[in-house]
Scaffold this motif. Structure first.
Motif, mmCIF file in Angstrom:
data_model
loop_
_atom_site.group_PDB
_atom_site.id
_atom_site.type_symbol
_atom_site.label_atom_id
_atom_site.label_comp_id
_atom_site.label_asym_id
_atom_site.label_seq_id
_atom_site.Cartn_x
_atom_site.Cartn_y
_atom_site.Cartn_z
ATOM 1 N N TRP A 124 -0.108 5.671 7.031
ATOM 2 C CA TRP A 124 -1.009 4.559 7.367
ATOM 3 C C TRP A 124 -1.967 4.968 8.489
ATOM 4 O O TRP A 124 -3.181 4.744 8.387
ATOM 5 C CB TRP A 124 -0.219 3.320 7.774
ATOM 6 N N VAL A 145 -1.573 3.248 1.441
ATOM 7 C CA VAL A 145 -0.282 2.747 1.909
ATOM 8 C C VAL A 145 -0.287 1.238 1.747
ATOM 9 O O VAL A 145 -1.013 0.532 2.454
ATOM 10 C CB VAL A 145 -0.018 3.128 3.372
ATOM 11 N N GLU A 147 0.714 -2.564 2.144
ATOM 12 C CA GLU A 147 1.277 -3.292 3.283
ATOM 13 C C GLU A 147 2.743 -3.639 3.076
ATOM 14 O O GLU A 147 3.539 -3.613 4.021
ATOM 15 C CB GLU A 147 0.473 -4.572 3.534
ATOM 16 N N LEU A 150 4.807 -0.575 3.830
ATOM 17 C CA LEU A 150 4.868 -0.378 5.274
ATOM 18 C C LEU A 150 5.864 -1.342 5.904
ATOM 19 O O LEU A 150 6.700 -0.955 6.724
ATOM 20 C CB LEU A 150 3.475 -0.581 5.887
#
Length: 268
Positions: A124, A145, A147, A150
Motif C-alpha cells: 500500500w 491493494v 482496502e 489491508l
C-alpha cells in the motif's frame, strides 16, 4: 534524488548503490523506498531505511553472501541508520506473501531468506507513496491493494502479534525493568497499536507519530498521557507524562486493551 529523502539517507543510499553495482553489476534493476521516509516521518537515528530492491534474476547463495557482506559493511559504518527491506524479482512486486519464494531479507545489517516484508502495508505504501531511487518509476508497477485486504491484514496482526505482546507485558514486574527498556516498550507498543487503529478507522496508513496525534482526538482522556509519552520517546525528547514505571506499564496495558477491543469492534 527525491526531495523527501533526507540528506543523511541520500549519502547512505548513494554509497549502497555504488557498492552494489561494483560487487554485483547488472543485477539491480530498481530500488524503492516505503516506510517512514515515504510517509514524510523519518526521524534521524530512530527510523530505518525501508526498501524494496528489484533484481533481474534469482539470487544465488553466492549473491546472498556478497549482499550480506555489503549490508554488514554499511551497518558498521552507519550504526544509527539501519536498512530494512528485501530483494525481489519484478514479477513478485505486489504479490501475496504465500506467492513469493526465494526472497532475501535485510534487517539491521543481517540477511536471511524469507518473505516477512511481503504484506499489504508494504504494498500500500509503495503503491501510494513510494519513492523511486533507481529504475522505472514506482507508479509503473501494475498492482493494487484492496482496502478490505489491508483491513483484514491489520486486524489479523492485532489479534496475533499485538495481542501476544500485550499478554507478555501483563507479566512484567515494573520494579525489575530498567527505565530504558520501559521507554522502548512504551514507544514500540503504543505507537504500533495506534497505527493499526488509524488504518482500520481511516483505511489509510500514516506514520507512528501521526497515528498517535490522531488518537489524542479519538481516544478517552485517560490514555492521553501514555500516548504523549510515546510520542515524546519516539521524537527523542526527555519530557515524560507519567509519574512512575508502574503507571507507565499499567497505562500501556490499559491503552492496548482498549485499542484491541476497538479494532475488533470496527471490523464487526
Amino acid at each position: 534524488m527525491d526531495s523527501r529523502v533526507p540528506m543523511q539517507v541520500r549519502k547512505i543510499l548513494n554509497e549502497y548503490i555504488t557498492l552494489f553495482q561494483n560487487k554485483l553489476p547488472n543485477i539491480l534493476e530498481g530500488f524503492y523506498l516505503h516506510g517512514s521516509i515515504a510517509l514524510d516521518a523519518y526521524i534521524n537515528s530512530c527510523s530505518d531505511i525501508d526498501f524494496i530492491a528489484v533484481v533481474n534474476r534469482s539470487l544465488t547463495e553466492e549473491d546472498a553472501k556478497v549482499i550480506a557482506d555489503l549490508h554488514k559493511e554499511l551497518n558498521r559504518q552507519y550504526k544509527d541508520t539501519g536498512m530494512d527491506g528485501c530483494y525481489l524479482l519484478v514479477e513478485d512486486i505486489g504479490k501475496k506473501q504465500s506467492e513469493v519464494k526465494g526472497c532475501l531479507n535485510v534487517n539491521e545489517g543481517k540477511t536471511n531468506w524469507g518473505n516477512d516484508h511481503i504484506n499489504p502495508i508494504t504494498w500500500w505504501i509503495l503503491k501510494n507513496k513510494g519513492i523511486t531511487i533507481l529504475g522505472p518509476d514506482v507508479t509503473t508497477y501494475s498492482f493494487n491493494v484492496d482496502e478490505s485486504v489491508l483491513g483484514e491484514y491489520v486486524l489479523g496482526n492485532m489479534n496475533s502479534y499485538w495481542s501476544n505482546r500485550l499478554k507478555k507485558i501483563k507479566k512484567y514486574k515494573a520494579f525489575l525493568i530498567p527505565n530504558k527498556l520501559v521507554d522502548l516498550e512504551v514507544e514500540w507498543s503504543i505507537t504500533g497499536v495506534l497505527r493499526q487503529f488509524y488504518t482500520l478507522q481511516e483505511q489509510d496508513i500514516v506514520s507512528k507519530v501521526d497515528a498517535c496525534k490522531y488518537a489524542i482526538h479519538h481516544l478517552p482522556k485517560e490514555f492521553h498521557n501514555i500516548i504523549n509519552e510515546a510520542i515524546s520517546i519516539r521524537e527523542g525528547s526527555t519530557i515524560r507524562y507519567c509519574h512512575s514505571k508502574k503507571q507507565r506499564i499499567d497505562d500501556t496495558i490499559q491503552c492496548m486493551d482498549y485499542i484491541l477491543k476497538q479494532c475488533n469492534s470496527v471490523k464487526n
